[in-house]
Write a protein that holds these residues in place. Structure first.
Motif: not given
Length: 543
Positions: A112-128
């Protein structure tokens, strides 16, 4: 914007171009055709303007973005997909790759921690990615690629699986994608060296419209007269006779008339000056016989010399390469036989089960859409690559193959013109080679020039020179008229008409097909063989 200052271009000890002051200047809205005979220095000058190499003398100032398409492909990571290569022009490929990596983690991890981290990173990348116009840019990228004959199925393939022509179109797509925000308006200066190589008729038409509305600067080397006439509003003519550049602030059609007028003026001025100088020298000779008039005679002779020295050089007939294919060596009825030729790139099948019998003196054209494997087939026949199936190539009695590679793969760029020729023709006497190279306009210091510094047209002539000495009885020709000026192209077409050996030809040039007068056609990727008919001619430019 690009501005040169006292530019001097040399190759070895040979001066190609002198352009005093800021004679050569590119500003937004300038669409310049860089023209001149093969070997006049067009490609070398373009490299200097792009910052790829330094001039012998003078300097070049550059401001703003520059998009440079050289004649030879120079893609970097060949494991990269074609789509990512084009998107890399705006730095979007790295963000897109990172998004895909995080998405894969989100879908596969049970932590779950890796999934949450990936979701956070994906959101930042998608925003950029969104802020940089990534989703709109992806659609724009696909549209440009499609217009250049690169459909969606090609874009997801690694560059290493694409043909040379497809890779070059990817490079062109990347440059055009970088130069536009979707409207065709841009401050980018485009430097394009033979941009229509490997393009079909529809893609050339689209490129013509794109360049005609480009609002940044443009310098283009091309032997496509229709393209130059439709796009260019200025012409730089590199004169190989005088080693100078003439700047014409007009379109290509008017330039041709203006240049003819300039040449006629030079001839008149020289004729008049020669007449006056001859009279002065005759008078000086008469005065020189008298001791009291010797000084006056010398002054007259010096005046005649100055009069001739101040004139522009008058164009003599341009040197032309004397191209003729070899008298073929004797061979059997079927010197080359291929059965079951198959080529795979990973799990991607290019073609499979292609059969071909090349009889003595036969003339075959290979057709197919870009990426269908035409160049690959010639490489298999030449023994440069191996088939992936159980089939193969069998040489018949007396077979001697002459292979012309469209990417000049047979030329070592680090060796000189002379070294390349000796390596290609080890059994030919050196004096015979020198005579041969002279006929192809390579002599003197030109023989010691590194082959990598030659223009595309010069490389074509060098590769053809090696074929002439080979006595080949089967010629495998892959786009032999690419990069040639009109006069040299006609020489190649005449050579095709008169050659009595067998030819397997790949070309986009309808003139080359007409000159060959083919008997058969192979259509890839299916490998269908048929008797030639003019109905196939409409496929040549589209192939």
């Amino acid at each position: 914007m690009i501005v040169t200052h006292d530019l001097e271009v040399r190759v070895g000890a040979r001066t190609l171009l002198t352009a005093p002051g800021d004679q050569l200047r590119v500003q937004p809205g300038d669409r310049i055709g860089l023209v001149g005979r093969n070997g006049a220095g067009k490609t070398t000058t373009m490299r200097i303007l792009a910052g790829e190499t330094e001039p012998y003398g003078g300097s070049v100032d550059r401001a703003g973005e520059i998009g440079y398409l050289p004649q030879d492909s120079r893609e970097g990571n060949i494991d990269q997909s074609a789509r990512d290569r084009v998107l890399s022009a705006r730095g979007l490929d790295r963000i897109r790759t990172s998004m895909e990596r995080q998405q894969e983690i989100m879908e596969t991890t049970e932590d779950e921690r890796k999934r949450d981290s990936a979701i956070s990173k994906y959101s930042r990348l998608e925003e950029r990615y969104h802020a940089l116009g990534g989703y709109e840019a992806a659609a724009e990228c696909a549209q440009i690629c499609d217009n250049l004959g690169l459909p969606a199925r090609i874009l997801d393939q690694p560059l290493k699986t694409l043909s040379g022509g497809q890779r070059r179109r990817v490079e062109l797509a990347q440059i055009l994608f970088a130069a536009t925000a979707g409207s065709g308006k841009s401050a980018t200066t485009l430097l394009l060296d033979e941009p229509t190589n490997h393009l079909d008729a529809d893609s050339i038409g689209w490129l013509r419209s794109f360049l005609a509305r480009h609002e940044g600067g443009l310098i283009m080397i091309s032997h496509d007269v229709e393209l130059l006439d439709a796009v260019c509003n200025k012409v730089w003519y590199l004169d190989a006779v005088r080693g100078e550049a003439d700047v014409y602030n007009m379109g290509f059609a008017k330039y041709k008339d203006a240049r003819a007028t300039d040449e006629a003026r030079r001839r008149r001025e020289r004729a008049n000056a020669e007449k006056k100088a001859s009279a002065l020298r005759t008078q000086a000779a008469k005065l020189g016989a008298k001791a009291t008039k010797a000084r006056a005679a010398k002054q007259m002779a010096a005046r005649a010399d100055r009069m001739m020295g101040e004139l522009d050089e008058v164009r003599v007939a341009d040197k032309v390469a004397h191209i003729s294919f070899p008298e073929p060596a004797p061979c059997g009825k079927t010197p080359l036989m291929a059965t079951g030729l198959t080529k795979m790139y990973g799990s991607l099948e290019v073609f499979a089960g292609v059969d071909l019998a090349v009889d003595r003196g036969s003339r075959v054209v290979v057709l197919g859409f870009n990426g269908a494997g035409k160049t690959t087939l010639l490489k298999l026949l030449a023994g440069v690559e191996r088939t992936d199936g159980e089939g193969g190539v069998v040489g018949g009695h007396g077979l001697k193959i002459g292979y012309f590679a469209q990417e000049h793969d047979t030329i070592d760029p680090d060796k000189t013109v002379w070294e390349n020729t000796v390596a290609a023709c080890p059994d030919v006497y050196q004096q015979e080679l020198r005579t041969l190279l002279g006929a192809f306009m390579f002599s003197g210091e030109k023989l010691e020039q590194p082959a990598g510094t030659l223009s595309g047209g010069e490389k074509t002539r060098l590769a053809l020179a090696a074929l002439v000495s080979s006595r080949a009885n089967v010629l495998l020709l892959d786009e032999p008229t690419n990069n040639l000026d009109p006069v040299s192209r006609e020489q190649v077409l005449d050579a095709l008409r008169t050659y009595t050996g067998a030819v397997v030809l790949v070309t986009h040039d309808p003139g080359a097909v007409r000159a060959l007068e083919p008997e058969r056609v192979i259509v890839l990727p299916d490998g269908t063989e048929d008797l030639w008919s003019d109905d196939y001619m409409e496929l040549v430019e589209l192939a």
